[in-house]
Design a protein around this motif. Structure first.
Motif, PDB file in Angstrom:
ATOM      1  N   GLN A   7       0.824  -1.211   0.000  1.00  7.60           N
ATOM      2  CA  GLN A   7       0.000   0.000   0.000  1.00  7.60           C
ATOM      3  C   GLN A   7       0.860   1.263   0.000  1.00  7.60           C
ATOM      4  O   GLN A   7       0.537   2.242  -0.676  1.00  7.60           O
ATOM      5  N   ALA A   8       1.965   1.239   0.736  1.00  8.53           N
ATOM      6  CA  ALA A   8       2.863   2.388   0.757  1.00  8.53           C
ATOM      7  C   ALA A   8       3.496   2.596  -0.617  1.00  8.53           C
ATOM      8  O   ALA A   8       3.600   3.731  -1.103  1.00  8.53           O
ATOM      9  N   LEU A   9       3.904   1.512  -1.266  1.00  6.45           N
ATOM     10  CA  LEU A   9       4.496   1.599  -2.599  1.00  6.45           C
ATOM     11  C   LEU A   9       3.477   2.127  -3.604  1.00  6.45           C
ATOM     12  O   LEU A   9       3.778   3.037  -4.389  1.00  6.45           O
ATOM     13  N   ILE A  10       2.270   1.593  -3.581  1.00  3.99           N
ATOM     14  CA  ILE A  10       1.218   2.043  -4.501  1.00  3.99           C
ATOM     15  C   ILE A  10       0.895   3.516  -4.242  1.00  3.99           C
ATOM     16  O   ILE A  10       0.691   4.290  -5.178  1.00  3.99           O
ATOM     17  N   HIS A  15       1.147   8.978  -6.361  1.00  6.34           N
ATOM     18  CA  HIS A  15       1.574  10.377  -6.286  1.00  6.34           C
ATOM     19  C   HIS A  15       2.494  10.732  -7.458  1.00  6.34           C
ATOM     20  O   HIS A  15       2.329  11.782  -8.085  1.00  6.34           O
ATOM     21  N   ALA A  16       3.438   9.865  -7.774  1.00  6.87           N
ATOM     22  CA  ALA A  16       4.394  10.116  -8.861  1.00  6.87           C
ATOM     23  C   ALA A  16       3.709  10.135 -10.227  1.00  6.87           C
ATOM     24  O   ALA A  16       4.082  10.917 -11.108  1.00  6.87           O
ATOM     25  N   LEU A  17       2.701   9.282 -10.412  1.00  3.33           N
ATOM     26  CA  LEU A  17       2.038   9.166 -11.715  1.00  3.33           C
ATOM     27  C   LEU A  17       0.972  10.234 -11.943  1.00  3.33           C
ATOM     28  O   LEU A  17       0.567  10.474 -13.082  1.00  3.33           O
ATOM     29  N   ARG A  18       0.548  10.878 -10.874  1.00  2.00           N
ATOM     30  CA  ARG A  18      -0.494  11.907 -10.990  1.00  2.00           C
ATOM     31  C   ARG A  18      -0.074  13.007 -11.956  1.00  2.00           C
ATOM     32  O   ARG A  18      -0.896  13.535 -12.707  1.00  2.00           O
ATOM     33  N   VAL A 102      10.702   5.852  -7.817  1.00  2.00           N
ATOM     34  CA  VAL A 102      10.096   5.385  -6.566  1.00  2.00           C
ATOM     35  C   VAL A 102      10.670   4.014  -6.200  1.00  2.00           C
ATOM     36  O   VAL A 102      11.094   3.793  -5.056  1.00  2.00           O
ATOM     37  N   GLU A 103      10.697   3.099  -7.173  1.00  2.00           N
ATOM     38  CA  GLU A 103      11.229   1.760  -6.914  1.00  2.00           C
ATOM     39  C   GLU A 103      12.710   1.815  -6.555  1.00  2.00           C
ATOM     40  O   GLU A 103      13.173   1.073  -5.689  1.00  2.00           O
ATOM     41  N   GLY A 104      13.452   2.704  -7.214  1.00  3.09           N
ATOM     42  CA  GLY A 104      14.873   2.853  -6.919  1.00  3.09           C
ATOM     43  C   GLY A 104      15.105   3.359  -5.508  1.00  3.09           C
ATOM     44  O   GLY A 104      16.033   2.906  -4.819  1.00  3.09           O
TER      45      GLY A 104
END
Length: 133
Positions: A7-10, A15-18, A102-104
């Protein structure tokens, strides 16, 4: 704990994709379509692990925004093939950079050894759960 981490990752990806006008499911679909010659809604739903109804909504919104095109399959009359448009490919390329940041950042919180262990634990959990009756 796994669900909370997911949930934190999503949440961070959302937020990043908005900035690109995409939801996480829309991003996932565009990413799949950008690397394929086209996929049916059923294929996309399976790959994205969402219901067919959810996928229908995602695809309708992507088509409305001209990020995908939909056309009948050359192989099956009743199947509709979804393909990313040039605009969709451009948007997902930029959005992917943001998602990968974000993943990095998440990966950077762990040492290489910790990541290997973590991945091993998760793989063992997947195998164990897959073997249950």
């Amino acid at each position: 704990m796994i669900k909370r981490a997911e949930q934190a990752l999503i949440g961070r990806k959302t937020h990043a994709l908005r900035e690109f006008g995409l939801t996480v499911p829309q991003y996932a679909v565009l990413l799949l379509l950008a690397s394929s010659d086209g996929m049916s809604a059923a294929q996309l739903a399976r790959e994205c692990m969402v219901t067919p109804q959810t996928m229908a909504t995602v695809l309708a919104n992507l088509e409305r925004d001209r990020l995908i095109d939909r056309h009948p399959s050359a192989l099956h009359q009743k199947v509709v093939v979804n393909v990313a448009t040039a605009e969709g490919r451009a948007v997902v390329a930029k959005a992917d950079e943001a998602a990968l940041r974000v993943e990095g950042a998440l990966s950077a919180a762990f040492t290489a050894e910790e990541l290997r262990s973590f991945e091993g634990f998760l793989e063992r959990a997947i195998v164990t759960l897959g073997e249950l009756p």
